[in-house]
Enzyme design. Structure first.
Site, PDB file in Angstrom:
ATOM      1  CB  THR A   1     -18.863 -13.321  33.068  1.00 45.29           C
ATOM      2  OG1 THR A   1     -18.594 -13.908  34.340  1.00 45.29           O
ATOM      3  CG2 THR A   1     -17.715 -13.621  32.124  1.00 45.29           C
ATOM      4  CB  CYS A   2     -22.264 -10.697  29.764  1.00 41.17           C
ATOM      5  SG  CYS A   2     -22.780 -12.427  29.678  1.00 41.17           S
TER       6      CYS A   2
END
Length: 227
Positions: A131-132
């Site tokens: 997600t980062c």
């Protein structure tokens, strides 16, 4: 915490408050739209938060968009708190070294980065994590120019990773490297837009009160919550 999804509606919220001569810090509209971030500022004599209505004095203060409960014994910062004073261990270009890896170590303090400036800083659990990498960092990178146009001096992405990992991640993400300018104390050798901050020893994260231990499900050890 859910991922940061930065889109046009969030930027619209930032614009609606921040273009009035920067009388309000960016933290309030960011929080209002769920955008995890924080604003350090001393550029305006008396900043007023639209979230609390309280004046923030002119000093090296932090307006936190949100705080989170964590397994850390440290207390999360709140609006008006002072940014932790510490030193980041960074890598910068030094062409006099020559070769394929012309980098040397440089100590960069929080005072050099934030004092007398309006800065946006966001943190995430780890470089190269899904997600980062797919949403969080790319969202801020895409919005960098517009955020800067609102009077912000710079935007920083922080993770509890060392300088080598953060640089490799930035290059893997396609961030344009800054090879010559020394305007930012992190350059040359960091990046042109969003700058990546290595908090390898977790001192800044602990000082912010956002340290957490991911040992069972992820095996990460000590990391930072998203903020």
């Amino acid at each position: 915490p859910p991922p940061c999804e930065l889109g046009a509606s969030m930027l619209s919220a930032v614009r609606s408050v921040s273009r009035q001569a920067l009388k309000a810090p960016l933290a309030a509209p960011l929080a209002a739209r769920g955008l995890r971030g924080a604003v350090a500022s001393s550029a305006v004599p008396a900043l007023r938060s639209t979230a609390s209505g309280k004046a923030v004095p002119s000093a090296l203060k932090l307006s936190a968009a949100r705080s989170f409960a964590s397994s850390s014994p440290f207390t999360p910062v709140k609006e008006g708190d002072t940014v932790p004073s510490m030193t980041f261990k960074c890598r910068v270009r030094d062409e006099s070294i020559g070769g394929e890896n012309p980098f040397t170590w440089k100590d960069v303090t929080t005072e050099q980065l934030f004092k007398g400036k309006k800065a946006v800083i966001f943190s995430l659990p780890g470089a190269f994590t899904p997600t980062c990498s797919s949403t969080h960092l790319p969202g801020y990178e895409a919005a960098y120019d517009e955020i800067k146009s609102l009077g912000v001096d710079d935007v920083y992405c922080l993770s509890v990773n060392d300088a080598f990992v953060m640089r490799a991640w930035g290059l893997h993400q396609g961030l344009p490297e800054e090879k010559t300018s020394t305007i930012s104390p992190l350059n040359p050798g960091n990046f042109q837009k969003v700058k990546l901050l290595p908090d390898g020893h977790c001192l800044f994260t602990r000082g912010m009160g956002f340290s957490c231990i991911w040992e069972g499900e992820r095996g990460f050890g000590e990391r930072s919550w998203r903020y």
